[in-house]
Design a protein around this motif. Structure first.
Motif, PDB file in Angstrom:
ATOM      1  N   ALA A  22       0.888  -1.392   0.014  1.00 45.60           N
ATOM      2  CA  ALA A  22       0.006   0.076  -0.173  1.00 45.60           C
ATOM      3  C   ALA A  22       0.911   1.169  -0.119  1.00 45.60           C
ATOM      4  O   ALA A  22       0.535   2.185  -0.747  1.00 45.60           O
ATOM      5  CB  ALA A  22      -0.826   0.066   1.219  1.00 45.60           C
ATOM      6  N   ASP A  23       2.054   1.305   1.024  1.00 48.11           N
ATOM      7  CA  ASP A  23       2.824   2.562   0.751  1.00 48.11           C
ATOM      8  C   ASP A  23       3.725   2.690  -0.555  1.00 48.11           C
ATOM      9  O   ASP A  23       3.564   3.707  -1.101  1.00 48.11           O
ATOM     10  CB  ASP A  23       4.081   2.162   1.829  1.00 48.11           C
ATOM     11  N   LEU A  25       2.372   1.511  -3.544  1.00 50.38           N
ATOM     12  CA  LEU A  25       1.525   2.390  -4.393  1.00 50.38           C
ATOM     13  C   LEU A  25       0.971   3.778  -4.343  1.00 50.38           C
ATOM     14  O   LEU A  25       0.904   4.431  -5.147  1.00 50.38           O
ATOM     15  CB  LEU A  25       0.341   1.249  -4.699  1.00 50.38           C
ATOM     16  N   GLN A  26       1.020   4.124  -2.918  1.00 49.28           N
ATOM     17  CA  GLN A  26       0.833   5.470  -2.730  1.00 49.28           C
ATOM     18  C   GLN A  26       1.992   6.337  -3.164  1.00 49.28           C
ATOM     19  O   GLN A  26       1.821   7.543  -3.612  1.00 49.28           O
ATOM     20  CB  GLN A  26       0.542   5.765  -1.160  1.00 49.28           C
ATOM     21  N   HIS A  65      -4.808   3.288 -11.366  1.00 51.23           N
ATOM     22  CA  HIS A  65      -4.695   3.852  -9.809  1.00 51.23           C
ATOM     23  C   HIS A  65      -3.739   5.031 -10.276  1.00 51.23           C
ATOM     24  O   HIS A  65      -4.152   6.370  -9.703  1.00 51.23           O
ATOM     25  CB  HIS A  65      -3.828   2.930  -8.946  1.00 51.23           C
TER      26      HIS A  65
END
Length: 334
Positions: A22-23, A25-26, A65
């Motif tokens: 998640a980190d 991709l952010q 995304h």
């Protein structure tokens, strides 16, 4: 006069030590936003599998995304490894992306597995493709993405049919260079891990190019590792994270991207150092002035139409700053 050309970014959403998917991709979304503001042309994601340091395995999903967090920059694959997929599925995925983000999606295709042989077999299942039929797969994909009037078979890609998605061929040798030239497609060379063949492959592509319905002239791009910092010494320190990543490939012990180290000689053996440097020999690392001079030399030697920079930097702010400094030194907004 120096040749002024577009610059783009290649990303794999790197997973760093102490971080997670998640980190990663952010952080990629934040980098894409910085890239858009800084004047980069494209932001591409690469397909890799079974890699604890890469979060972009579901490449089409990550492209969506990134596109949803930006407004104007082109977003695409650098690339989708076509032998891992049915051409119909890729046509549908990228047709969907084009419908959601019209005029902003690129489809770069590679024929390598992007992983180890065991994982490749798991991905491909009963189809047992090995890249040998890549030209046939390419033709099938192109047929699915033609406008309705050109459809010659009963199976249709909806979405996908008639999508405004440029197809690029990617490569690290002369195979895809020759195929891109034959098909009249743009070509991107993976100089960030295959420096030896950059000039020969690009020369072959331009000399052999046959005009197509979409492209009257050849269009080439080279991907290269670029790390910029305030000084050569600081940039070389940041680059040790990249060296450790390539070392993990050589050792077949892939791990999340590690923090920089002061002395790589305490990490690798002399033989491993040679092997890593052979893979990243085209990397451009240094202060803004050093990087500008080396990039100008690369552009002159290759006569490319576009440069795609990638950077494996552990600290997020240092990574953002590296790409901002690169944009400034190459005057991307002018």
């Amino acid at each position: 006069m120096d040749k002024h050309i577009p610059f783009s970014i290649l990303d794999v959403a790197p997973i760093v030590e102490g971080g997670g998917v998640a980190d990663a991709l952010q952080r990629s979304a934040e980098l894409a936003q910085v890239a858009e503001q800084a004047g980069y042309t494209r932001f591409w994601l690469a397909e890799h599998h079974n890699a604890p340091n890469i979060a972009s395995s579901a490449t089409a999903v990550v492209i969506g995304h990134i596109a949803s967090h930006t407004k104007t920059i082109r977003v695409g694959s650098g690339g989708v490894m076509l032998p891992n997929h049915a051409p119909l599925a890729i046509a549908e995925q990228f047709g969907t992306l084009d419908a959601l983000f019209p005029g902003r999606i690129d489809l770069g295709l590679g024929r390598a597995p992007g992983t180890d042989p065991i994982t490749a077999r798991a991905l491909r299942g009963e189809r047992h493709t090995n890249g040998a039929n890549f030209p046939e797969q390419l033709e099938e994909l192109q047929a699915f993405m033609k406008p309705t009037a050109h459809v010659q078979h009963s199976i249709r890609a909806i979405p996908g049919e008639g999508a405004d998605v440029p197809i690029w061929l990617l490569g690290s040798s002369d195979f895809s260079a020759a195929l891109a030239a034959e098909k009249g497609l743009p070509f991107a060379f993976a100089g960030h891990f295959s420096p030896t063949y950059i000039v020969p492959a690009l020369k072959l592509y331009k000399q052999s190019f046959r005009p197509s319905e979409q492209y009257a002239e050849p269009y080439s791009m080279v991907a290269v590792n670029v790390i910029v910092a305030d000084s050569d010494e600081e940039a070389r320190l940041l680059a040790t994270s990249m060296y450790q990543m390539f070392l993990s490939f050589i050792r077949n012990q892939r791990t999340p991207l590690k923090p920089p180290v002061e002395n790589m000689d305490l990490v690798w053996t002399p033989q491993e150092k040679i092997m890593v440097e052979q893979q990243v020999g085209s990397s451009i690392i240094g202060s803004p002035q050093t990087v500008k001079e080396k990039l100008q030399a690369l552009i002159k030697a290759t006569d490319v139409d576009e440069v795609m920079a990638t950077a494996y930097i552990y600290e997020h702010q240092a990574r953002l700053r590296s790409f901002q400094m690169l944009a400034e030194v190459m005057n991307l907004k002018n």
